[in-house]
Scaffold this active site. Structure first.
Site, PDB file in Angstrom:
ATOM      1  N   ARG A  58       0.858  -1.189   0.000  1.00  0.00           N
ATOM      2  CA  ARG A  58       0.000   0.000   0.000  1.00  0.00           C
ATOM      3  C   ARG A  58       0.890   1.233   0.000  1.00  0.00           C
ATOM      4  NH1 ARG A  58      -3.386  -0.084   5.037  1.00  0.00           N
ATOM      5  NH2 ARG A  58      -4.624  -1.638   3.926  1.00  0.00           N
ATOM      6  N   ARG A 114      -1.283   6.936   9.475  1.00  0.00           N
ATOM      7  CA  ARG A 114      -1.495   6.399   8.135  1.00  0.00           C
ATOM      8  C   ARG A 114      -1.567   7.551   7.125  1.00  0.00           C
ATOM      9  NH1 ARG A 114      -3.679   1.145   8.463  1.00  0.00           N
ATOM     10  NH2 ARG A 114      -2.794   0.094  10.280  1.00  0.00           N
ATOM     11  N   LYS A 158      -3.150   1.916  14.859  1.00  0.00           N
ATOM     12  CA  LYS A 158      -3.177   2.821  13.703  1.00  0.00           C
ATOM     13  C   LYS A 158      -3.732   4.178  14.103  1.00  0.00           C
ATOM     14  CE  LYS A 158      -6.226   0.034  11.792  1.00  0.00           C
ATOM     15  NZ  LYS A 158      -7.237  -0.590  10.887  1.00  0.00           N
ATOM     16  N   LYS A 179      -5.323   7.870  12.222  1.00  0.00           N
ATOM     17  CA  LYS A 179      -5.789   8.414  10.954  1.00  0.00           C
ATOM     18  C   LYS A 179      -6.142   9.890  11.081  1.00  0.00           C
ATOM     19  CE  LYS A 179      -7.401   3.926   9.325  1.00  0.00           C
ATOM     20  NZ  LYS A 179      -8.532   3.117   8.809  1.00  0.00           N
ATOM     21  N   CYS A 233     -14.762  -2.988   0.396  1.00  0.00           N
ATOM     22  CA  CYS A 233     -13.362  -3.336   0.647  1.00  0.00           C
ATOM     23  C   CYS A 233     -12.978  -4.511  -0.253  1.00  0.00           C
ATOM     24  CB  CYS A 233     -13.171  -3.692   2.112  1.00  0.00           C
ATOM     25  SG  CYS A 233     -13.984  -5.239   2.593  1.00  0.00           S
ATOM     26  N   CYS A 289      -7.762 -10.997   1.593  1.00  0.00           N
ATOM     27  CA  CYS A 289      -7.708 -10.421   2.931  1.00  0.00           C
ATOM     28  C   CYS A 289      -7.878 -11.516   3.986  1.00  0.00           C
ATOM     29  CB  CYS A 289      -8.792  -9.361   3.107  1.00  0.00           C
ATOM     30  SG  CYS A 289      -8.795  -8.649   4.778  1.00  0.00           S
ATOM     31  N   CYS A 330     -15.857  -7.837   6.715  1.00  0.00           N
ATOM     32  CA  CYS A 330     -15.660  -8.084   8.141  1.00  0.00           C
ATOM     33  C   CYS A 330     -16.011  -6.800   8.893  1.00  0.00           C
ATOM     34  CB  CYS A 330     -14.221  -8.519   8.417  1.00  0.00           C
ATOM     35  SG  CYS A 330     -13.037  -7.152   8.514  1.00  0.00           S
ATOM     36  N   CYS A 367     -13.174  -1.044   6.765  1.00  0.00           N
ATOM     37  CA  CYS A 367     -12.284  -0.346   5.834  1.00  0.00           C
ATOM     38  C   CYS A 367     -13.035   0.523   4.833  1.00  0.00           C
ATOM     39  CB  CYS A 367     -11.403  -1.348   5.106  1.00  0.00           C
ATOM     40  SG  CYS A 367     -10.214  -2.175   6.184  1.00  0.00           S
TER      41      CYS A 367
END
Length: 693
Positions: free
Chosen positions: A133, A202, A284, A286, A502, A508, A548, A552
Site C-alpha cells: 500500500r 497512516r 493505527k 488516521k 473493501c 484479505c 468483516c 475499511c
C-alpha cells in the site's frame, strides 16, 4: 528511588488538575535485553542496573513498594520493543527461501506498508503473497509514479491496481522474492509505502480536487505537512529496501521545527524516533484535512479531523479540530464500536502542527497497549470524556484551545466529471467501481496519462481524477474514456456513484464473506428492487459493503451498510446520512445474501410510500421511523400492492414493442424497462462526444 531506563522526554509537563493523571507505559524490558540480529545497527540507549521501567515519557518515578504489578502488554508491543526500530527479525526473514515471513516479521512489515496474505480460494498449501500500500498525502500521484505502479502491477502483481478509501494504491500478489525490487522501484519514483500500515499515522486525507483556491490549496499543504511531521525518522524503511540510501526530499522548515520542539515534554530527545519512540503508537492513527462543506474525506471517521477556517476574504486563519473518530469494531462485543469524532477546539494556523503533535502524544502515552481491540484513540476519549482529554492535550500543546468555530452544513462531494481548476486547466473525475483498475480500463488510463503527461489524484471514494488537462484535450480524452467504459457520472448508475466495498476475499485474511466481488450483484439487485417498488432511477442511497467488521469501506456511515458476519451472511446497518455526518446502527444480523430482498423490498417500499417529503433521504427516513417499527414492517411484508399494469410511454410507444422487449428482458432476468434503459444508455455512451461539462 528506582532508576529509570528512559527513551523519554525531558521537562515533561504534569497536569495541575489532580483528577487528571497521564498514565505512563510501564514494564518494558531494559535496552540490553533487546534481541538483535547480526546485521543490525543498534542505537545506544541509557542502561539501568536495577529493575527498570521504560516510560513513554520521562516522569518522576515513585518509590517502589514491596508488591509490584507488571503491566500486561499485547504480543505486538513486545515485537516492536525487540525489533530495533522495526528491523529485526524482518531483515533476516526476507533473506530466507521460504515464501512467507514469520509472525514477528508479519507484524513489522506492516510498518513498511505491506501485509502478508494468501489466496483463500485455493485449497492445499498456502500460496503466500504480499499486498503493498502506498502513502499518498491528499491522494496526489505524479505521472512518473502512476506509470511505475501500472508497470509493477503487470510485472509483479496480479495485473490490477486497487484505489483505496484512504487515497492510496494497493498492489496485490507480490511475491516475497520480488518485494525489494518492487519497493525500490516505488521509492526511486519518488513514492513511498512507509507507514501506510502499522501502529503509526497512516495516509493523511484531503479533498482530492486540484482546485486553485486558497482554502483547498491550504488544506492540501497542511495535510502534506502533517504527513511529514508524523513520518518515522529512524531510517528502518530505507535500510531495508534501498540499503540505507536516503532519498532526500526537502521538508518545510515549519515541519522540522515542530518535530524537534520539546518545550512541552512531547519528544524522546535521545531516540532516533523523537515522536514515536521504540513503541510507536498503540494502534493505527488516521488524520484527514478538509475545507468547510466538503466532506469527501469522511471527516468524522478519523482520529483527528482538521478543518480550514477562513475569514470573510477567503484567507485561511486557523483550524477547527475534531477528535476520536474510528470505524473498527468486533462482532458480538458491544464494548467495541464505531465512533464519530467530536469537536476539540480551534487553533491558529501557525499552531496546527504543534496541536496535532500534542494529540498524537496524548494517545501515545495513554492509549491502551494491553488489548489491541481497545487501543484506538476513540476508546481513550470515550473512557475519559472530551473535557479530560482536552485538558491533557493542552499540557502537551502548551496552550488552551480556542472555542470551536461555527461551520456550515457538510456535503458529500464526489469531484467526478469535468471541472475548471481555476488556472485555465481542467480536471476530470472518473468513477472506478470499487477502485479496481483492470483490463481495458487500465490500458486506456495508462495511454491517456502517458500521452498527455498527466498527474492524477486518488479520491477517498476509490475514484481517480486526471489533472491539468488543456481544454483542447477534453474532447479526444472523453471519447477514448467512453470507449473503454470510463463514463462521465451522468451515465453511471447513481447507486454505483456513492457505493464502496473493501477488497475482502480472496486475499484479505480478516474477510468473513464477499465484499468487492459481491457488490456488483448486490447493486443490480437493489436497482431491481427500486424499480419493483416504484423508486425513480435518479433516487439513490449510500451503500457500503465490507467483508468483516473492521470497517475499511466505512460501512457504519452508510445509509445501508452490509457488514460480513458469516459465510454468505451480512449484518445490516441503517441510519447513516448522505453527507456522512450520522452514525448508522445495527438493524439486523445474519441475513443471508440470497435473502437480502426480503429486507430491502419492505424498507424501500415504505420509504417511497411514507417519507414526509420527496427529498427525505433513506437514512433520515429510517431514523425517523425507528428500527422497531421498521423491523415490524419487514416481518409482516407480503410484497408491494399490485398495481394495474401500464406501459411506460416514454420508452414504449406501442404495445408490440413493449412485449418484444419484455420477452427479451425475461431471458436476462430483467424488466422491460431495465433492458430498454441499458440499451439506450449503451447507445448514448457509444455516441458520446465530450460536449459540455
Amino acid at each position: 528511588m528506582a532508576m529509570t531506563t528512559s527513551f523519554g522526554a525531558a521537562n515533561t509537563v504534569i497536569p495541575n488538575d489532580p483528577n487528571i493523571r497521564i498514565r505512563s507505559f510501564n514494564g518494558l524490558k531494559p535496552s540490553h535485553s533487546l534481541s538483535l540480529g547480526t546485521n543490525l545497527r543498534a542505537f545506544p540507549v541509557p542502561y539501568a542496573s536495577r529493575s527498570s521501567v521504560v516510560r513513554a515519557v520521562s516522569t518522576p518515578v515513585k518509590p517502589e513498594t514491596e508488591t509490584k504489578t507488571e503491566t500486561k502488554r499485547s504480543k505486538v508491543e513486545i515485537i516492536k520493543e525487540q525489533s530495533n526500530f522495526i528491523r529485526y527479525p524482518l531483515n533476516e526473514e526476507l533473506l530466507t527461501d521460504a515464501p512467507n515471513v514469520n509472525e514477528s516479521a508479519t507484524q513489522l512489515i506492516k510498518f513498511h506498508g505491506s501485509y502478508q496474505q494468501y489466496n483463500r480460494d485455493e485449497r492445499g498449501a498456502k500460496s503466500y503473497s504480499f499486498m503493498l500500500r502506498t502513502k499518498n498525502p491528499c491522494g496526489k500521484v505524479s505521472n512518473q509514479l502512476y506509470l511505475t505502479m501500472d508497470d509493477l502491477a503487470d510485472q509483479f502483481g496480479i495485473g490490477t491496481l486497487r484505489l483505496t478509501t484512504r487515497q492510496t494504491f494497493q498492489l496485490h500478489g507480490v511475491l516475497k522474492k520480488d518485494l525489494k525490487t518492487v519497493m525500490r522501484s516505488i521509492i526511486r519514483s519518488m513514492g513511498s509505502t512507509l507507514g501506510a500500515c502499522g501502529d503509526l499515522n497512516r495516509n493523511v486525507l484531503a479533498p482530492p480536487a486540484p482546485l486553485v483556491r486558497k482554502d483547498y490549496l491550504f488544506a492540501q499543504k497542511t495535510a502534506e505537512n502533517i504527513a511529514a511531521l508524523l513520518t518515522p525518522q529512524s531510517g528502518f524503511y530505507y535500510d531495508m529496501w534501498v540499503d540505507g540510501e536516503q532519498i532526500m526530499t526537502a521538508e518545510p522548515p515549519e515541519v522540522v521545527k515542530a518535530r524537534n520542539d520539546n518545550s512541552h515534554g512531547t519528544n524522546f530527545p535521545d531516540s532516533p524516533e523523537p515522536i514515536y519512540g521504540t513503541q510507536f503508537l498503540p494502534r493505527k492513527f488516521k488524520v484527514a484535512v478538509t475545507v468547510p462543506t466538503d466532506n469527501s474525506v469522511d471527516i468524522l471517521t478519523n482520529d483527528i479531523g482538521v478543518v480550514v477556517v477562513s475569514d470573510e476574504n477567503g484567507e485561511p486563519q486557523g483550524f477547527n479540530l475534531y477528535v476520536g473518530g474510528g470505524m473498527g469494531r468486533t462482532h458480538r462485543l458491544e464494548t467495541t464500536f464505531p465512533r464519530l469524532g467530536e469537536p476539540l477546539g480551534y487553533v491558529p494556523k501557525e499552531d496546527i502542527l504543534y496541536a496535532v503533535k500534542a494529540i498524537v502524544v496524548t494517545q501515545r502515552e495513554n492509549g491502551r497497549r494491553d488489548d489491541r481491540k481497545y487501543s484506538r484513540m476513540k476508546y481513550l476519549i470515550s473512557s475519559w470524556g472530551i473535557e479530560k482529554f482536552r485538558s491533557v492535550v493542552e499540557q502537551y500543546y502548551g496552550k488552551k484551545f480556542e472555542p470551536f468555530r461555527q461551520l456550515p452544513e457538510w456535503e458529500f462531494k464526489s469531484h467526478l466529471g469535468w471541472h475548471e481548476q481555476g488556472d485555465g486547466g481542467l480536471f476530470c473525475g472518473l468513477h472506478v467501481d470499487n477502485g479496481r483498475i483492470a483490463g481495458k480500463m487500465k490500458k486506456t488510463l495508462r495511454e491517456i496519462i502517458e500521452k498527455y503527461n498527466l498527474n492524477v489524484r486518488i479520491t477517498p471514494n476509490q475514484n481517480i481524477i486526471l489533472c491539468d488537462i488543456r481544454k483542447a484535450w477534453k474532447r479526444p480524452i472523453t471519447t477514448v474514456l467512453a470507449q473503454a467504459g470510463l463514463l462521465l457520472p451522468r451515465y453511471v448508475d447513481p447507486l454505483n456513484i456513492t457505493a464502496m466495498a473493501c477488497p475482502s476475499l480472496p486475499l484479505c485474511p480478516l474477510a468473513i464473506t464477499e465484499a468487492e466481488r459481491g457488490i456488483p450483484d448486490i447493486l443490480k439487485r437493489i436497482r431491481a428492487v427500486f424499480e419493483k417498488v416504484g423508486l425513480k432511477y435518479n433516487e439513490s442511497i449510500v451503500i457500503r459493503v465490507t467483508g468483516c467488521p473492521n470497517g475499511c469501506a466505512r460501512p457504519y456511515m452508510a445509509e445501508l451498510g452490509l457488514v460480513g458476519d458469516g459465510p454468505n451472511s451480512y449484518q445490516i446497518w441503517l441510519g447513516g446520512t448522505h453527507n456522512q455526518t450520522t452514525l448508522a446502527r445495527t438493524f439486523m444480523n445474519k441475513v443471508k445474501v440470497q435473502e437480502l430482498e426480503k429486507v430491502f423490498e419492505p424498507l424501500f417500499y415504505y420509504w417511497k410510500q411514507k417519507r414526509q417529503t420527496k427529498d427525505e433521504s433513506f437514512g433520515d427516513f429510517t431514523n425517523r421511523m425507528g428500527f422497531e417499527k421498521l423491523q415490524e414492517l419487514v416481518e409482516k411484508w407480503e410484497g408491494p400492492a399490485k398495481a394495474t399494469a401500464r406501459y411506460n410511454l416514454k420508452l414504449f410507444t406501442d404495445k408490440e414493442t413493449y412485449e418484444a422487449v419484455d420477452e427479451l428482458a425475461k431471458l436476462q432476468n430483467k424488466s422491460a424497462h431495465q433492458l430498454a434503459i441499458e440499451v439506450i444508455r449503451n447507445f448514448v455512451t457509444s455516441q458520446q462526444n465530450g460536449k459540455g461539462f
